[in-house]
Every structure is written in structure tokens, then in C-alpha cells.
Design a protein around this motif. Structure first.
Motif: not given
Length: 183
Positions: A20-24, A30-31, A36-41, A101-107
Motif C-alpha cells: 500500500a505504501v509503495l502505491e502511494v 512517479g514510479l 515498485v517491484a524492485v522496491r518491495l523487497p 528519514v528513509t521515505e516520506l510521500h504524500v499523494l
């Protein structure tokens, strides 16, 4: 900055929420599906790190943003990439005793409404550390302006991560973060 009402910030299990977070992140950053598949693991590995803190921004039962981070370790891949850049500028000490802070994203439709500010401030408050470090695209973006408004300053510009076309800047701040609503 207009504050968005009806958004709650809550702790999440990063491993369970990874898809879910990778969808956001895909929408916000703009991935494409392959990225996204690479980032999941990678997110799955991050979820297992000691001290990881993961937060979701929820609005009417919908995930609208997220952030996560962890105490930095010099052995982490990210640290090994940024270390020579920080060392060249006399900032190598920013690799120790800091919250990364590794990731921070907002729609996109909710950016500029205080969601990212609430996420990063809560992450850093919960870290229990007195400094924070992150990397951001090395351009004058809304994200960089947000980080500066909170007290982050550039520690190393033009950082090149493998397999990325754009340079990044490494930024650091003393905690607690500044309140951007106060002059």
C-alpha cells in the motif's frame, strides 16, 4: 500552509503495509511498476531493522501518505553511498547517532496541506534521537522547501546514487524540528 483536517497519523506495521505504501510512493514520486517491484523487497528488509518507525496518514479510511525511518547505521547501503560525500564536506559525524528519514510521500492532491509536515515531525519526535538526516532530489522542489522550513540544512549536494539519473542532496537537522508555523 493550509492544514488539512480529517487526516490522522498512525503507526503501521511496515512489512504488512509495504504494498500500500509503495502505491502511494508510485503516485507521489512517479514510479513505474518495475520500480515498485524492485522496491518491495527493500521495504521488507527495512521493516526488519531495529528501531524502524513507520507511520501512515489516513483520511476517511484511505492511505494518503506515509513515512518511515530508523536509527542510521554506517553499514546500511544508503550510508555507504553518502559517506564519502559527507566526509568530503566535514560532515561524516552525521552518520552516527541520527534518525534517518528513509521515505516520506504524500499523494499529490494533498501535498502542501500539512500532511508531510505532520508525518516527518511525528517520525522525528518518536525517534528519541537529537538529529535527523535524509536525502532529497537536489533541486528546488516542494520537498526541499518543506525540509528547510523544518530546520534541515544541506550537508552534501550532488550525491549520486547507483541507478538514478538525478542527483540528490543529503540534509540534516537538529531535533526537535522547527515549527514552520512559527516565524
Amino acid at each position: 500552509m493550509e492544514q488539512l483536517t480529517g487526516v490522522t497519523i498512525e503507526a503501521i506495521d511496515l512489512a504488512a503495509w509495504a504494498p500500500a505504501v509503495l502505491e502511494v510512493q508510485a503516485v507521489a514520486f512517479g514510479l513505474g511498476p518495475q520500480e515498485v517491484a524492485v522496491r518491495l523487497p527493500i521495504v521488507g528488509r527495512h521493516a526488519l531493522q531495529p528501531g524502524v518507525i513507520a507511520l501512515a496518514a489516513m483520511a476517511q479510511g484511505r492511505l494518503v501518505g506515509f513515512g518511515y525511518g530508523m536509527p542510521n547505521q554506517r553499514t546500511h547501503w544508503w550510508s555507504t553511498v553518502i559517506e564519502p560525500y559527507l566526509a568530503a564536506r566535514g560532515h561524516e559525524s552525521w552518520l552516527d547517532g541520527v534518525f534517518a528519514v528513509t521515505e516520506l510521500h504524500v499523494l499529490p492532491e494533498l501535498q502542501g496541506q500539512g500532511v508531510g509536515t505532520r508525518l516527518i515531525r511525528t517520525l522525528c519526535e518518536r525517534s528519541g534521537l537529537d538529529r535527523s538526516i535524509l536525502s532529497a532530489i537536489d533541486a528546488e522542489t516542494p520537498a526541499r522547501r518543506l525540509y528547510r522550513s523544518l530546520g534541515y540544512r544541506d550537508l552534501a549536494p550532488s550525491v549520486r546514487f547507483p541507478n538514478t539519473a538525478r542527483p540528490y542532496a543529503v540534509m540534516g537537522a537538529h531535533l526537535p524540528l522547527r515549527d514552520p508555523a512559527r516565524p
